[in-house]
Design a protein around this motif. Sequence first.
Motif, PDB file in Angstrom:
ATOM      1  N   ASP A 191       0.850  -1.186  -0.100  1.00 33.26           N
ATOM      2  CA  ASP A 191       0.096   0.002   0.045  1.00 33.26           C
ATOM      3  C   ASP A 191       0.660   1.196   0.049  1.00 33.26           C
ATOM      4  OD1 ASP A 191      -2.468  -1.448   0.052  1.00 33.26           O
ATOM      5  OD2 ASP A 191      -2.257  -1.722   2.291  1.00 33.26           O
ATOM      6  N   ALA A 192       2.008   1.201  -0.648  1.00 35.31           N
ATOM      7  CA  ALA A 192       3.001   2.237  -0.460  1.00 35.31           C
ATOM      8  C   ALA A 192       2.839   3.255  -1.567  1.00 35.31           C
ATOM      9  CB  ALA A 192       4.381   1.843  -0.742  1.00 35.31           C
ATOM     10  N   PHE A 193       2.083   3.017  -2.561  1.00 29.76           N
ATOM     11  CA  PHE A 193       1.935   3.953  -3.754  1.00 29.76           C
ATOM     12  C   PHE A 193       1.212   5.209  -3.297  1.00 29.76           C
ATOM     13  CE2 PHE A 193      -0.865   5.523  -6.998  1.00 29.76           C
ATOM     14  CZ  PHE A 193       0.194   6.008  -8.185  1.00 29.76           C
ATOM     15  N   ARG A 194       2.119   6.335  -3.623  1.00 30.04           N
ATOM     16  CA  ARG A 194       1.200   7.789  -3.291  1.00 30.04           C
ATOM     17  C   ARG A 194       1.682   8.613  -4.484  1.00 30.04           C
ATOM     18  NH1 ARG A 194       0.265   4.793   0.445  1.00 30.04           N
ATOM     19  NH2 ARG A 194      -0.126   5.643   2.732  1.00 30.04           N
ATOM     20  N   VAL A 195       0.699   9.453  -5.052  1.00 27.48           N
ATOM     21  CA  VAL A 195       0.857  10.385  -6.051  1.00 27.48           C
ATOM     22  C   VAL A 195       1.657  11.819  -5.299  1.00 27.48           C
ATOM     23  CG1 VAL A 195       0.018  11.967  -7.796  1.00 27.48           C
ATOM     24  CG2 VAL A 195      -0.831   9.518  -7.585  1.00 27.48           C
ATOM     25  N   LEU A 196       3.021  12.053  -5.667  1.00 28.10           N
ATOM     26  CA  LEU A 196       3.613  13.052  -5.230  1.00 28.10           C
ATOM     27  C   LEU A 196       3.441  14.617  -6.064  1.00 28.10           C
ATOM     28  CD1 LEU A 196       6.839  11.249  -4.226  1.00 28.10           C
ATOM     29  CD2 LEU A 196       4.823  11.604  -2.739  1.00 28.10           C
ATOM     30  N   ASN A 197       3.352  14.363  -7.462  1.00 26.95           N
ATOM     31  CA  ASN A 197       3.225  15.231  -8.316  1.00 26.95           C
ATOM     32  C   ASN A 197       2.453  15.003  -9.615  1.00 26.95           C
ATOM     33  OD1 ASN A 197       3.383  18.059  -9.510  1.00 26.95           O
ATOM     34  ND2 ASN A 197       5.273  17.771 -10.071  1.00 26.95           N
ATOM     35  N   TYR A 198       1.558  15.596  -9.911  1.00 25.21           N
ATOM     36  CA  TYR A 198       0.820  15.074 -11.387  1.00 25.21           C
ATOM     37  C   TYR A 198       0.384  16.359 -12.041  1.00 25.21           C
ATOM     38  CZ  TYR A 198      -3.109  13.279 -14.350  1.00 25.21           C
ATOM     39  OH  TYR A 198      -3.706  13.117 -15.156  1.00 25.21           O
ATOM     40  N   ILE A 199       0.834  16.246 -13.142  1.00 28.87           N
ATOM     41  CA  ILE A 199       0.703  17.531 -14.290  1.00 28.87           C
ATOM     42  C   ILE A 199       0.044  16.768 -15.429  1.00 28.87           C
ATOM     43  CG2 ILE A 199       1.479  19.202 -15.690  1.00 28.87           C
ATOM     44  CD1 ILE A 199       3.888  19.746 -13.652  1.00 28.87           C
ATOM     45  N   PRO A 200      -1.450  16.759 -15.476  1.00 31.38           N
ATOM     46  CA  PRO A 200      -2.005  15.919 -16.716  1.00 31.38           C
ATOM     47  C   PRO A 200      -1.107  16.145 -18.147  1.00 31.38           C
ATOM     48  CG  PRO A 200      -3.578  17.132 -15.514  1.00 31.38           C
ATOM     49  CD  PRO A 200      -2.373  17.436 -14.764  1.00 31.38           C
ATOM     50  N   GLY A 201      -0.964  15.090 -18.832  1.00 31.90           N
ATOM     51  CA  GLY A 201      -0.355  15.204 -20.088  1.00 31.90           C
ATOM     52  C   GLY A 201       1.109  15.530 -20.002  1.00 31.90           C
ATOM     53  N   GLY A 217       2.368   8.227   6.237  1.00 31.84           N
ATOM     54  CA  GLY A 217       2.289   9.653   5.984  1.00 31.84           C
ATOM     55  C   GLY A 217       3.291  10.354   5.155  1.00 31.84           C
ATOM     56  N   ILE A 218       2.720  11.315   4.352  1.00 27.97           N
ATOM     57  CA  ILE A 218       3.406  12.055   3.531  1.00 27.97           C
ATOM     58  C   ILE A 218       3.354  13.537   3.839  1.00 27.97           C
ATOM     59  CG2 ILE A 218       3.705  12.781   1.113  1.00 27.97           C
ATOM     60  CD1 ILE A 218       4.514   9.654   1.503  1.00 27.97           C
ATOM     61  N   ASP A 219       4.510  14.281   3.633  1.00 31.06           N
ATOM     62  CA  ASP A 219       4.568  15.597   3.892  1.00 31.06           C
ATOM     63  C   ASP A 219       4.859  16.146   2.575  1.00 31.06           C
ATOM     64  OD1 ASP A 219       4.957  18.422   4.497  1.00 31.06           O
ATOM     65  OD2 ASP A 219       5.477  17.961   6.533  1.00 31.06           O
ATOM     66  N   ILE A 220       3.928  16.550   1.666  1.00 25.75           N
ATOM     67  CA  ILE A 220       4.624  17.098   0.236  1.00 25.75           C
ATOM     68  C   ILE A 220       5.233  18.281   0.599  1.00 25.75           C
ATOM     69  CG2 ILE A 220       3.555  18.094  -1.844  1.00 25.75           C
ATOM     70  CD1 ILE A 220       3.123  14.818  -1.840  1.00 25.75           C
TER      71      ILE A 220
END
Length: 363
Positions: free
Chosen positions: A110-120, A170-173
């Motif tokens: 269950d480690a998958f986390r989106v950190l930064n997503y810019i569509p396309g 926990g994730i601190d972006i």
Amino acid sequence: MCHSYTSSLSLSLPRPQYKIVNPKVKLGIKKTTSDAADDMLWLDMDSIFGPDCYLAKVEWTKEGDALIAQILDRRQKKLALVMFDAVSGARTTLHMEEAIDDKSWVNLNDAFRVLNYIPGDKLRFLWASEADGFRHLYVRETNLSDPSSGSQEVVRVTGPGEFIVDDVVGIDIEKKLVYYLGTSPGKWLNKQLFRASLESSGGDLECLTPDDGIHACKVDVKAGIFVDSVSTINKPTTVTLNSLDSGKASLDIHDAGAEDDRVAKLNLQPPTFHTFPSTDKKVTLQSAIYLPDESTYGPGPYPCIVATYGGPHVQYVCNTWGMMTADLRTQYLCENVSQVYFCIAFYCFNDSFPYHLTFRALL
């Protein structure tokens, strides 16, 4: 007159022929604003591993424009991380995880986390892999404008080393930090809370729960606090509220040993931990031994019951109260069975995470 009757009946019936077929799974997107039965966008999973596969995990992007799914082939040798466009259904392969050899497999986590997503443009994500035999964390990035190039490793967050990441909590972006529960080299019997940088490859890991034991933590990054529930073989569970800055407790919430009078009344004796090498001397195996009270029952030798655990993933031998010291069946066997007092030995050599994946694959 007495009569005796005997009868027999022998039937030879054809055995029914059953064709066993694995269940097939489909993934689709349904518009909530439409009641039309055919208004369903079915997503193409079959062309990845064929129709006989596992749909392991599905989640929406925060923007709501796409689904991200983890799909595992039937032999569990490959795990595809894919993105489906919510409007067109177009599929993009973000990453392909493969087993490290023919005898091993890909474990889900269950480690998958989106950190930064810019569509396309790009998707940067946290990923856990056992590529070196132990589960470690990586930051990977996929170029969405050219997904055929595959994902690239950006940062190796943990490892290499003989320790594992068990659970990301926990994730601190903003501060680019990840909090996880796991082990440290040479301390396989404990599970503690660690903090690591998402930008520093293999950087120093900071342990926020330095005391031994099995810790279960809930982290609130925004509030800067975490709740720590911990026990050892010598002490029942305590729960405290702690600061993420210092790791120190600011509030005592619960102490099971103090609040339950049965703990003192039963006076359960903890096991002792021991290690021994595997036959090929490549792996150190863990064991726990329970002995009767020598002052009451003499120095022995005692009859011995050996219990082994061979199930998946769980490390049975560990520094915790509930599964070890408060194992009442084992305690009962040590002290009460027909005046024969047993030595109980637990051995953990199985598909549990303290061991290298290639070793687990042999069992």
